[in-house]
Design a protein around this motif. Structure first.
Motif, PDB file in Angstrom:
ATOM      1  N   VAL A 123    -101.501  -1.295  20.595  1.00  0.00           N
ATOM      2  CA  VAL A 123    -100.949  -0.949  19.107  1.00  0.00           C
ATOM      3  C   VAL A 123    -101.727  -1.391  18.305  1.00  0.00           C
ATOM      4  CG1 VAL A 123     -98.333  -0.819  20.652  1.00  0.00           C
ATOM      5  CG2 VAL A 123     -99.817  -3.187  19.219  1.00  0.00           C
ATOM      6  N   ILE A 124    -101.393  -1.133  16.988  1.00  0.00           N
ATOM      7  CA  ILE A 124    -101.795  -1.767  15.950  1.00  0.00           C
ATOM      8  C   ILE A 124    -100.659  -2.075  15.173  1.00  0.00           C
ATOM      9  CG2 ILE A 124    -102.511  -1.143  12.941  1.00  0.00           C
ATOM     10  CD1 ILE A 124    -104.283   0.505  14.756  1.00  0.00           C
ATOM     11  N   GLU A 125    -100.088  -3.426  15.104  1.00  0.00           N
ATOM     12  CA  GLU A 125     -99.368  -3.272  14.538  1.00  0.00           C
ATOM     13  C   GLU A 125     -99.361  -3.524  12.270  1.00  0.00           C
ATOM     14  OE1 GLU A 125     -95.852  -7.207  15.463  1.00  0.00           O
ATOM     15  OE2 GLU A 125     -97.480  -6.873  16.600  1.00  0.00           O
ATOM     16  N   VAL A 126     -98.281  -4.193  12.117  1.00  0.00           N
ATOM     17  CA  VAL A 126     -97.997  -3.991  10.490  1.00  0.00           C
ATOM     18  C   VAL A 126     -96.977  -4.446  10.663  1.00  0.00           C
ATOM     19  CG1 VAL A 126     -98.123  -2.894   7.900  1.00  0.00           C
ATOM     20  CG2 VAL A 126     -99.146  -1.575   9.998  1.00  0.00           C
ATOM     21  N   GLN A 127     -97.386  -6.174   9.874  1.00  0.00           N
ATOM     22  CA  GLN A 127     -96.039  -6.712  10.258  1.00  0.00           C
ATOM     23  C   GLN A 127     -95.713  -7.394   8.318  1.00  0.00           C
ATOM     24  OE1 GLN A 127     -98.198 -10.915  12.193  1.00  0.00           O
ATOM     25  NE2 GLN A 127     -97.062  -9.560  14.515  1.00  0.00           N
ATOM     26  N   ALA A 181     -94.699  -5.819   5.730  1.00  0.00           N
ATOM     27  CA  ALA A 181     -95.438  -5.152   4.624  1.00  0.00           C
ATOM     28  C   ALA A 181     -94.825  -4.792   3.626  1.00  0.00           C
ATOM     29  CB  ALA A 181     -95.684  -3.719   4.640  1.00  0.00           C
ATOM     30  N   GLU A 182     -95.359  -5.524   2.561  1.00  0.00           N
ATOM     31  CA  GLU A 182     -94.454  -5.297   1.038  1.00  0.00           C
ATOM     32  C   GLU A 182     -95.028  -4.849   0.228  1.00  0.00           C
ATOM     33  OE1 GLU A 182     -93.388  -9.788   0.419  1.00  0.00           O
ATOM     34  OE2 GLU A 182     -91.234  -9.680   1.551  1.00  0.00           O
ATOM     35  N   GLU A 183     -96.007  -3.887   0.175  1.00  0.00           N
ATOM     36  CA  GLU A 183     -96.742  -2.873  -0.603  1.00  0.00           C
ATOM     37  C   GLU A 183     -95.603  -2.017  -1.310  1.00  0.00           C
ATOM     38  OE1 GLU A 183    -100.360  -3.424  -2.407  1.00  0.00           O
ATOM     39  OE2 GLU A 183    -100.166  -5.330  -1.376  1.00  0.00           O
ATOM     40  N   LYS A 185     -90.091  -3.119   2.143  1.00  0.00           N
ATOM     41  CA  LYS A 185     -89.154  -4.005   1.831  1.00  0.00           C
ATOM     42  C   LYS A 185     -88.976  -4.312   2.910  1.00  0.00           C
ATOM     43  CE  LYS A 185     -87.011  -2.626  -2.378  1.00  0.00           C
ATOM     44  NZ  LYS A 185     -87.535  -1.226  -2.457  1.00  0.00           N
ATOM     45  N   ASN A 186     -90.890  -5.205   3.136  1.00  0.00           N
ATOM     46  CA  ASN A 186     -90.576  -6.618   4.732  1.00  0.00           C
ATOM     47  C   ASN A 186     -90.317  -5.373   5.926  1.00  0.00           C
ATOM     48  OD1 ASN A 186     -90.788  -9.317   5.789  1.00  0.00           O
ATOM     49  ND2 ASN A 186     -88.437  -9.249   6.039  1.00  0.00           N
ATOM     50  N   ILE A 187     -91.384  -4.884   5.911  1.00  0.00           N
ATOM     51  CA  ILE A 187     -91.119  -3.634   7.151  1.00  0.00           C
ATOM     52  C   ILE A 187     -92.008  -3.655   8.224  1.00  0.00           C
ATOM     53  CG2 ILE A 187     -92.828  -1.846   5.910  1.00  0.00           C
ATOM     54  CD1 ILE A 187     -90.520   0.115   7.809  1.00  0.00           C
ATOM     55  N   SER A 188     -91.671  -4.361   9.991  1.00  0.00           N
ATOM     56  CA  SER A 188     -93.031  -4.321  10.709  1.00  0.00           C
ATOM     57  C   SER A 188     -92.434  -3.374  11.097  1.00  0.00           C
ATOM     58  CB  SER A 188     -92.678  -5.862  10.991  1.00  0.00           C
ATOM     59  OG  SER A 188     -92.554  -6.964  10.688  1.00  0.00           O
ATOM     60  N   VAL A 189     -94.046  -3.319  11.819  1.00  0.00           N
ATOM     61  CA  VAL A 189     -93.991  -1.671  12.926  1.00  0.00           C
ATOM     62  C   VAL A 189     -94.926  -1.467  13.617  1.00  0.00           C
ATOM     63  CG1 VAL A 189     -95.064  -0.248  11.087  1.00  0.00           C
ATOM     64  CG2 VAL A 189     -93.832   0.531  12.643  1.00  0.00           C
ATOM     65  N   CYS A 238     -97.176  10.062  13.440  1.00  0.00           N
ATOM     66  CA  CYS A 238     -97.445  10.506  12.059  1.00  0.00           C
ATOM     67  C   CYS A 238     -96.489  10.133  11.247  1.00  0.00           C
ATOM     68  CB  CYS A 238     -96.516  12.348  12.248  1.00  0.00           C
ATOM     69  SG  CYS A 238     -96.631  13.069  10.748  1.00  0.00           S
ATOM     70  N   VAL A 239     -96.757   9.394  10.097  1.00  0.00           N
ATOM     71  CA  VAL A 239     -95.605   8.916   9.123  1.00  0.00           C
ATOM     72  C   VAL A 239     -95.533   9.688   7.879  1.00  0.00           C
ATOM     73  CG1 VAL A 239     -95.827   6.689   7.089  1.00  0.00           C
ATOM     74  CG2 VAL A 239     -96.734   6.593   9.483  1.00  0.00           C
ATOM     75  N   THR A 240     -94.240  10.101   7.855  1.00  0.00           N
ATOM     76  CA  THR A 240     -93.486  10.550   6.844  1.00  0.00           C
ATOM     77  C   THR A 240     -92.603  10.442   5.863  1.00  0.00           C
ATOM     78  OG1 THR A 240     -91.525  11.385   8.219  1.00  0.00           O
ATOM     79  CG2 THR A 240     -93.019  12.554   8.715  1.00  0.00           C
ATOM     80  N   GLY A 241     -92.291  10.680   4.849  1.00  0.00           N
ATOM     81  CA  GLY A 241     -91.271  10.162   3.596  1.00  0.00           C
ATOM     82  C   GLY A 241     -91.311  10.732   2.677  1.00  0.00           C
ATOM     83  N   VAL A 242     -90.660  10.619   1.859  1.00  0.00           N
ATOM     84  CA  VAL A 242     -89.733  11.479   0.727  1.00  0.00           C
ATOM     85  C   VAL A 242     -91.576  11.762  -0.117  1.00  0.00           C
ATOM     86  CG1 VAL A 242     -88.217  11.976   0.542  1.00  0.00           C
ATOM     87  CG2 VAL A 242     -89.163  10.232  -0.774  1.00  0.00           C
ATOM     88  N   SER A 243     -92.122  13.078  -1.142  1.00  0.00           N
ATOM     89  CA  SER A 243     -92.966  13.133  -2.243  1.00  0.00           C
ATOM     90  C   SER A 243     -92.586  11.954  -3.176  1.00  0.00           C
ATOM     91  CB  SER A 243     -92.401  14.614  -2.751  1.00  0.00           C
ATOM     92  OG  SER A 243     -93.803  15.010  -3.416  1.00  0.00           O
ATOM     93  N   GLY A 244     -94.101  11.491  -2.854  1.00  0.00           N
ATOM     94  CA  GLY A 244     -94.046  10.855  -4.598  1.00  0.00           C
ATOM     95  C   GLY A 244     -93.512   9.220  -3.632  1.00  0.00           C
ATOM     96  N   SER A 245     -93.796   8.848  -2.453  1.00  0.00           N
ATOM     97  CA  SER A 245     -93.562   7.058  -2.055  1.00  0.00           C
ATOM     98  C   SER A 245     -94.557   7.249  -1.390  1.00  0.00           C
ATOM     99  CB  SER A 245     -92.389   7.568  -0.240  1.00  0.00           C
ATOM    100  OG  SER A 245     -93.274   8.546   0.509  1.00  0.00           O
TER     101      SER A 245
END
Length: 75
Positions: A36-40, A42-44, A48-52, A61-68
């Protein structure tokens, strides 16, 4: 879209019209939980302090609302 479907030289039109297809593989790869590639923490940007963990060897696939600012996750 209908106009693009009619253009014989258009690769996009060929797929939209069904003249070309991508076959579904008979056997699919299984991901391993160890690669895996792990992100610990993350706050950029708007994170808000997300790990994945993203599994390797499969489509992610990383999805999100427009402009995110999803494009910045790869930096």
């Amino acid at each position: 879209m209908e106009e693009v479907k009619q253009v014989k030289d258009s690769v996009t039109g060929q797929y939209l019209s069904g003249r070309k297809q991508i076959e579904v593989p008979k056997k699919r790869r299984k991901h391993t939980k160890t690669k895996v590639i792990e992100v610990q923490e993350a706050e950029e940007n708007n994170l808000k302090n997300i790990s994945v963990k993203f599994p390797l060897g499969v489509f992610n696939c990383v999805t999100g609302v427009s402009g995110s600012r999803k494009v910045n996750i790869s930096k």
